[in-house]
Design an enzyme around this catalytic site. Structure first.
Site, PDB file in Angstrom:
ATOM      1  N   GLU A 141     -13.193  -0.824   1.915  1.00 53.50           N
ATOM      2  CA  GLU A 141     -12.079  -0.429   1.042  1.00 53.50           C
ATOM      3  C   GLU A 141     -11.987  -1.403  -0.134  1.00 53.50           C
ATOM      4  O   GLU A 141     -11.738  -1.032  -1.277  1.00 53.50           O
ATOM      5  CB  GLU A 141     -10.794  -0.443   1.862  1.00 53.50           C
ATOM      6  CG  GLU A 141      -9.546  -0.075   1.110  1.00 53.50           C
ATOM      7  CD  GLU A 141      -8.331  -0.259   2.002  1.00 53.50           C
ATOM      8  OE1 GLU A 141      -7.735   0.744   2.423  1.00 53.50           O
ATOM      9  OE2 GLU A 141      -7.978  -1.421   2.291  1.00 53.50           O
ATOM     10  N   CYS A 198       0.833  -1.219   0.000  1.00 53.55           N
ATOM     11  CA  CYS A 198       0.000   0.000   0.000  1.00 53.55           C
ATOM     12  C   CYS A 198       0.863   1.263   0.000  1.00 53.55           C
ATOM     13  O   CYS A 198       0.351   2.371  -0.144  1.00 53.55           O
ATOM     14  CB  CYS A 198      -0.937   0.020   1.208  1.00 53.55           C
ATOM     15  SG  CYS A 198      -2.045  -1.386   1.230  1.00 53.55           S
ATOM     16  N   HIS A 212     -13.188  10.096  -7.407  1.00 54.80           N
ATOM     17  CA  HIS A 212     -12.091  10.221  -8.379  1.00 54.80           C
ATOM     18  C   HIS A 212     -11.028  11.219  -7.947  1.00 54.80           C
ATOM     19  O   HIS A 212     -10.402  11.863  -8.787  1.00 54.80           O
ATOM     20  CB  HIS A 212     -12.631  10.541  -9.783  1.00 54.80           C
ATOM     21  CG  HIS A 212     -13.335   9.368 -10.379  1.00 54.80           C
ATOM     22  ND1 HIS A 212     -14.668   9.110 -10.163  1.00 54.80           N
ATOM     23  CD2 HIS A 212     -12.875   8.355 -11.140  1.00 54.80           C
ATOM     24  CE1 HIS A 212     -15.005   7.995 -10.782  1.00 54.80           C
ATOM     25  NE2 HIS A 212     -13.938   7.504 -11.373  1.00 54.80           N
TER      26      HIS A 212
END
Lengths: 142, 138
Positions: free
Chosen positions: A130, A33, A80
């Protein structure tokens, strides 16, 4: 108690990285990550409210009012976007989904009273997926 | 410990208050107020709370719960027009909230008689909305 939950989706990019850690420590803590160029998720957001059941209308919440609030306060700010650089509510924080869920609570509370001037329903919690495997739940303490 | 059994039924309804105009009903209930009614695949999760029995290892017999859910919910609700076919929705607006409360009321006597605690009734009419009743509705 009656609780109503509405679900929403948005996609956003992030990189888990803490300014308090050096490069090596970040890589060790966040693993893949922490990849330097970031990555994204299709987040799934559940917003739960509680309140008295209006005996006349049979409603706990006006769903349209909740949808409008979530759209303007949350989705418009996150959809976005790059969570590391484009979301002021996360500035200086690693954009983990724990902290994002807490930020969503704050975003909703900012305008909650305007959206629901009667004082109900109350914000109960947000549940943020998530991925299909990682789910984070934050409760509104007020 | 909590145990949950899920059932589904398909039914139609419309959410309207008789004293309001079409426009007022639509402002209040959105597309749910369309006068001719519309349908949903309702999903109902019923959760019981208790400790596993020392002999059977079960909080409650899920076969029995399945039977109660069928008799009290699926059989009377499935493939019905709630406003016309299922009391009290002839005079109570069949919002998702009121449907969840009515399901709680229909299940509670059987479960209380069986000595098991009804913890939650969760009803959804789509992937986007659900209502939970947590504790005896007022």
């Amino acid at each position: 108690m009656i609780r109503l939950t509405r679900c929403y989706r948005f996609s956003a990019a992030h990189r888990l990285h803490s300014g308090s850690l050096n490069e090596e420590e970040n890589a060790a803590v966040y693993g893949k990550c922490n990849h330097p160029h970031g990555h994204g998720h299709d987040y799934f957001l559940e917003v739960s409210v509680t309140g008295p059941l209006d005996p006349a209308t049979g409603l706990v919440a006006r769903v349209e009012a909740l949808d409008r609030l979530v759209e303007t306060q949350v989705l418009n700010r996150l959809r976005h976007r790059d969570l590391n650089t484009e979301v002021p509510e996360l500035e200086g924080l690693p954009p983990t989904t724990e902290l994002l869920a807490a930020a969503v609570i704050r975003m909703l509370r900012e305008r909650w009273q305007e959206a629901f001037p009667a004082g109900h329903p109350r914000l109960d919690s947000v549940r943020l997926h998530e991925t299909r495997k990682n789910i984070f739940e934050a409760f509104c303490s007020i | 410990m909590l145990i949950t059994r899920k059932v589904e039924f398909s039914a139609s309804h419309t959410c309207r208050l008789p004293g309001l105009s079409d426009a007022e009903n639509e402002a209040l209930y959105g597309p749910e107020a369309h006068p001719r009614g519309h349908g949903h695949n309702f999903s109902v999760e019923v959760t019981l709370e208790g400790e596993p029995d020392r002999v059977t290892g079960m909080v409650y017999d899920l076969k029995r719960l399945k039977q109660i859910l069928h008799e009290r919910v699926v059989e009377p609700f499935d493939h019905r027009f709630l406003n016309l076919d299922v009391p009290p929705f002839d005079h109570v607006v069949p919002t998702l909230e009121n449907i969840a409360v009515e399901i709680w009321r229909r299940l509670q006597p059987d479960l209380a008689a069986a000595g098991v605690r009804l913890y939650r009734v969760r009803v959804s009419d789509s992937d986007q909305t659900c209502v939970e009743v947590l504790g005896e509705p007022q």
